[in-house]
Scaffold this motif. Sequence first.
Motif, PDB file in Angstrom:
ATOM      1  N   GLU A  75      33.747 -52.584  40.643  1.00  0.00           N
ATOM      2  CA  GLU A  75      33.768 -54.043  40.477  1.00  0.00           C
ATOM      3  C   GLU A  75      34.475 -54.684  41.670  1.00  0.00           C
ATOM      4  OE1 GLU A  75      34.826 -55.746  36.554  1.00  0.00           O
ATOM      5  OE2 GLU A  75      35.092 -53.666  35.939  1.00  0.00           O
ATOM      6  N   ILE A  76      35.448 -53.982  42.234  1.00  0.00           N
ATOM      7  CA  ILE A  76      36.208 -54.462  43.383  1.00  0.00           C
ATOM      8  C   ILE A  76      36.325 -53.336  44.402  1.00  0.00           C
ATOM      9  CG2 ILE A  76      37.546 -56.161  42.075  1.00  0.00           C
ATOM     10  CD1 ILE A  76      39.836 -54.136  41.967  1.00  0.00           C
ATOM     11  N   ASP A  77      36.724 -53.691  45.639  1.00  0.00           N
ATOM     12  CA  ASP A  77      36.886 -52.702  46.699  1.00  0.00           C
ATOM     13  C   ASP A  77      38.353 -52.458  47.043  1.00  0.00           C
ATOM     14  OD1 ASP A  77      34.003 -52.624  47.175  1.00  0.00           O
ATOM     15  OD2 ASP A  77      34.286 -54.629  47.998  1.00  0.00           O
ATOM     16  N   LEU A  78      39.204 -53.404  46.672  1.00  0.00           N
ATOM     17  CA  LEU A  78      40.614 -53.314  47.022  1.00  0.00           C
ATOM     18  C   LEU A  78      41.435 -53.984  45.926  1.00  0.00           C
ATOM     19  CD1 LEU A  78      42.156 -53.816  50.507  1.00  0.00           C
ATOM     20  CD2 LEU A  78      43.053 -55.149  48.604  1.00  0.00           C
ATOM     21  N   LEU A  79      42.516 -53.320  45.494  1.00  0.00           N
ATOM     22  CA  LEU A  79      43.352 -53.855  44.422  1.00  0.00           C
ATOM     23  C   LEU A  79      44.744 -54.165  44.952  1.00  0.00           C
ATOM     24  CD1 LEU A  79      43.783 -54.457  41.381  1.00  0.00           C
ATOM     25  CD2 LEU A  79      44.506 -52.064  41.133  1.00  0.00           C
ATOM     26  N   VAL A  80      45.197 -55.413  44.735  1.00  0.00           N
ATOM     27  CA  VAL A  80      46.553 -55.826  45.102  1.00  0.00           C
ATOM     28  C   VAL A  80      47.425 -55.692  43.860  1.00  0.00           C
ATOM     29  CG1 VAL A  80      47.986 -57.689  46.009  1.00  0.00           C
ATOM     30  CG2 VAL A  80      45.604 -57.473  46.763  1.00  0.00           C
ATOM     31  N   THR A  81      48.438 -54.832  43.917  1.00  0.00           N
ATOM     32  CA  THR A  81      49.254 -54.584  42.736  1.00  0.00           C
ATOM     33  C   THR A  81      50.679 -54.179  43.111  1.00  0.00           C
ATOM     34  OG1 THR A  81      49.441 -53.232  40.711  1.00  0.00           O
ATOM     35  CG2 THR A  81      48.461 -52.172  42.651  1.00  0.00           C
ATOM     36  N   PRO A  82      51.668 -54.544  42.287  1.00  0.00           N
ATOM     37  CA  PRO A  82      53.029 -54.057  42.509  1.00  0.00           C
ATOM     38  C   PRO A  82      53.280 -52.742  41.768  1.00  0.00           C
ATOM     39  CG  PRO A  82      53.065 -55.750  40.840  1.00  0.00           C
ATOM     40  CD  PRO A  82      51.631 -55.608  41.268  1.00  0.00           C
ATOM     41  N   PHE A 118      54.107 -54.217  51.927  1.00  0.00           N
ATOM     42  CA  PHE A 118      55.352 -54.903  52.242  1.00  0.00           C
ATOM     43  C   PHE A 118      56.331 -54.814  51.073  1.00  0.00           C
ATOM     44  CE2 PHE A 118      53.030 -58.563  50.432  1.00  0.00           C
ATOM     45  CZ  PHE A 118      53.990 -59.157  49.627  1.00  0.00           C
ATOM     46  N   ASP A 119      57.610 -54.907  51.428  1.00  0.00           N
ATOM     47  CA  ASP A 119      58.687 -54.914  50.447  1.00  0.00           C
ATOM     48  C   ASP A 119      59.065 -56.354  50.135  1.00  0.00           C
ATOM     49  OD1 ASP A 119      58.762 -52.149  50.781  1.00  0.00           O
ATOM     50  OD2 ASP A 119      60.283 -52.288  52.351  1.00  0.00           O
ATOM     51  N   TYR A 120      59.551 -56.572  48.931  1.00  0.00           N
ATOM     52  CA  TYR A 120      60.062 -57.903  48.608  1.00  0.00           C
ATOM     53  C   TYR A 120      61.136 -57.777  47.532  1.00  0.00           C
ATOM     54  CZ  TYR A 120      57.167 -57.880  44.343  1.00  0.00           C
ATOM     55  OH  TYR A 120      56.610 -57.579  43.133  1.00  0.00           O
ATOM     56  N   GLU A 121      61.866 -58.848  47.317  1.00  0.00           N
ATOM     57  CA  GLU A 121      62.910 -58.876  46.301  1.00  0.00           C
ATOM     58  C   GLU A 121      62.536 -59.852  45.198  1.00  0.00           C
ATOM     59  OE1 GLU A 121      67.641 -60.087  45.706  1.00  0.00           O
ATOM     60  OE2 GLU A 121      66.680 -60.266  47.674  1.00  0.00           O
ATOM     61  N   GLN A 122      62.646 -59.412  43.964  1.00  0.00           N
ATOM     62  CA  GLN A 122      62.427 -60.299  42.818  1.00  0.00           C
ATOM     63  C   GLN A 122      63.724 -61.067  42.562  1.00  0.00           C
ATOM     64  OE1 GLN A 122      59.503 -60.508  41.644  1.00  0.00           O
ATOM     65  NE2 GLN A 122      59.404 -60.900  39.462  1.00  0.00           N
ATOM     66  N   PRO A 125      51.313 -65.296  32.421  1.00  0.00           N
ATOM     67  CA  PRO A 125      50.858 -64.730  31.135  1.00  0.00           C
ATOM     68  C   PRO A 125      50.573 -63.229  31.243  1.00  0.00           C
ATOM     69  CG  PRO A 125      49.095 -65.976  32.169  1.00  0.00           C
ATOM     70  CD  PRO A 125      50.325 -66.215  33.003  1.00  0.00           C
ATOM     71  N   VAL A 126      51.636 -62.453  31.388  1.00  0.00           N
ATOM     72  CA  VAL A 126      51.564 -61.009  31.505  1.00  0.00           C
ATOM     73  C   VAL A 126      52.444 -60.404  30.418  1.00  0.00           C
ATOM     74  CG1 VAL A 126      52.058 -59.028  33.008  1.00  0.00           C
ATOM     75  CG2 VAL A 126      51.166 -61.148  33.995  1.00  0.00           C
ATOM     76  N   ALA A 127      52.034 -59.279  29.843  1.00  0.00           N
ATOM     77  CA  ALA A 127      52.822 -58.634  28.792  1.00  0.00           C
ATOM     78  C   ALA A 127      54.229 -58.328  29.307  1.00  0.00           C
ATOM     79  CB  ALA A 127      52.136 -57.351  28.336  1.00  0.00           C
ATOM     80  N   PRO A 128      55.266 -58.561  28.499  1.00  0.00           N
ATOM     81  CA  PRO A 128      56.639 -58.304  28.936  1.00  0.00           C
ATOM     82  C   PRO A 128      56.868 -56.892  29.468  1.00  0.00           C
ATOM     83  CG  PRO A 128      56.659 -59.585  26.913  1.00  0.00           C
ATOM     84  CD  PRO A 128      55.227 -59.196  27.153  1.00  0.00           C
ATOM     85  N   ASP A 129      56.132 -55.914  28.937  1.00  0.00           N
ATOM     86  CA  ASP A 129      56.348 -54.544  29.418  1.00  0.00           C
ATOM     87  C   ASP A 129      55.788 -54.317  30.817  1.00  0.00           C
ATOM     88  OD1 ASP A 129      53.626 -54.478  28.943  1.00  0.00           O
ATOM     89  OD2 ASP A 129      53.699 -52.907  27.416  1.00  0.00           O
ATOM     90  N   ARG A 130      55.198 -55.379  31.411  1.00  0.00           N
ATOM     91  CA  ARG A 130      54.728 -55.290  32.789  1.00  0.00           C
ATOM     92  C   ARG A 130      55.439 -56.295  33.690  1.00  0.00           C
ATOM     93  NH1 ARG A 130      48.655 -54.982  34.093  1.00  0.00           N
ATOM     94  NH2 ARG A 130      49.646 -54.158  35.955  1.00  0.00           N
ATOM     95  N   LEU A 131      56.477 -56.931  33.151  1.00  0.00           N
ATOM     96  CA  LEU A 131      57.242 -57.904  33.924  1.00  0.00           C
ATOM     97  C   LEU A 131      58.564 -57.281  34.355  1.00  0.00           C
ATOM     98  CD1 LEU A 131      56.644 -61.080  31.735  1.00  0.00           C
ATOM     99  CD2 LEU A 131      55.778 -60.729  34.059  1.00  0.00           C
ATOM    100  N   ASP A 132      58.851 -57.301  35.655  1.00  0.00           N
ATOM    101  CA  ASP A 132      60.069 -56.683  36.185  1.00  0.00           C
ATOM    102  C   ASP A 132      61.336 -57.304  35.610  1.00  0.00           C
ATOM    103  OD1 ASP A 132      58.664 -54.918  37.899  1.00  0.00           O
ATOM    104  OD2 ASP A 132      58.347 -56.571  39.303  1.00  0.00           O
ATOM    105  N   ILE A 133      61.291 -58.613  35.341  1.00  0.00           N
ATOM    106  CA  ILE A 133      62.466 -59.286  34.810  1.00  0.00           C
ATOM    107  C   ILE A 133      62.886 -58.675  33.465  1.00  0.00           C
ATOM    108  CG2 ILE A 133      61.067 -61.093  33.719  1.00  0.00           C
ATOM    109  CD1 ILE A 133      64.572 -61.569  35.246  1.00  0.00           C
ATOM    110  N   TYR A 134      61.909 -58.182  32.729  1.00  0.00           N
ATOM    111  CA  TYR A 134      62.205 -57.493  31.470  1.00  0.00           C
ATOM    112  C   TYR A 134      62.513 -56.012  31.708  1.00  0.00           C
ATOM    113  CZ  TYR A 134      60.938 -61.342  28.346  1.00  0.00           C
ATOM    114  OH  TYR A 134      60.918 -62.528  27.655  1.00  0.00           O
ATOM    115  N   THR A 135      61.577 -55.300  32.357  1.00  0.00           N
ATOM    116  CA  THR A 135      61.698 -53.842  32.458  1.00  0.00           C
ATOM    117  C   THR A 135      62.871 -53.388  33.312  1.00  0.00           C
ATOM    118  OG1 THR A 135      60.148 -53.766  34.337  1.00  0.00           O
ATOM    119  CG2 THR A 135      59.212 -53.565  32.126  1.00  0.00           C
ATOM    120  N   GLN A 136      63.213 -54.159  34.365  1.00  0.00           N
ATOM    121  CA  GLN A 136      64.273 -53.719  35.268  1.00  0.00           C
ATOM    122  C   GLN A 136      65.580 -54.500  35.143  1.00  0.00           C
ATOM    123  OE1 GLN A 136      63.328 -52.648  39.316  1.00  0.00           O
ATOM    124  NE2 GLN A 136      61.135 -52.763  38.932  1.00  0.00           N
ATOM    125  N   PHE A 137      65.573 -55.532  34.298  1.00  0.00           N
ATOM    126  CA  PHE A 137      66.779 -56.365  34.240  1.00  0.00           C
ATOM    127  C   PHE A 137      67.237 -56.618  32.801  1.00  0.00           C
ATOM    128  CE2 PHE A 137      69.059 -60.510  34.914  1.00  0.00           C
ATOM    129  CZ  PHE A 137      70.034 -60.018  35.777  1.00  0.00           C
TER     130      PHE A 137
END
Length: 301
Positions: A141-148, A162-166, A196-208
């Motif tokens: 369906e796609i050729d390239l996926l952008v994902t963290p 690239f690296d970034y800070e949340q 609108p993303v499930a909390p178990d995929r949000l860094d603010i929840y999973t890592q903080f």
Amino acid sequence: MIERIHLKVVKAVEEQGSLTAAARELCVTQSALSHTMRKLEDNLGTPVWLREGRSLRLTQAGRYLLSIANRVLPLLDHAESKLKQMAQGERGTLRIGMECHPCYQWLLKVVSPFLAAWPDVDVDVKQKFQFGGIGALLGYEIDLLVTPDPFHKAGLCFEPVFDYEQVLVVPQHHELAENLYIEPISLRNEVLLTYPVAPDRLDIYTQFLNPAGVVPKRHKTSETTDIMLQMVASGRGVAALPRWLAEEYCVKLPLAVVRLGRNGIAKQIYLGTRESDRDIEYLRAFIALSRDFGETPKDSA
């Protein structure tokens, strides 16, 4: 023998809800469609549908054919498109899937110079997939996926670009705005705005928040970055975003950026591709160009 038309019919009936609507979608008569499927059922020795009044219910064989159709038809469509483009001397279209809501603004910075450098390659961006980002990549369906969040699977490869800070974004005059960093307990009485993303995929929840057992006062979602940060600026809540994006908005809105924890939350953006496509010249060029638009590292507070 199972032919492409059989797969298209099964998929169309499932999507449209009836033989009549499916025939209209496929631009054939209902009688021709029914004859085609009866012939297939005779050859297979098993029914594809069971009639329940005016509706059709897929049998086990029918459900299996539908799963095959969902995987094979996008691949065939992709192959036909590529071959037609080759015949016309064109390179084709780079179809990019997004699993990172705030990365859309970053992507725009990459797409502009890419289109200038590759005038015979179009770009199409998809943010919703039938089977999720990994499934979309495997299903052509796609050729390239952008994902963290890369998912290492046979046939796929992911490269960090690239690296970034949340960070936390708060109103400019919020009591947390003067802090060098905050602890999870600081968000206990805050309204947290996220995509609108499930909390178990949000860094603010999973890592903080989750490791500290903290739950925000309320959790609201917003589809767009502009509306989310307008809400923050008006004192309706706080948000967690990449530093590079948050600081762009701090120039336009009365906002402040605060580190999440003493050491911050470090993340990376990955670009996923199929291993079979990794030598496509324009795909490699896009990945290389993406590395030029990463976040500038910040000193620790």
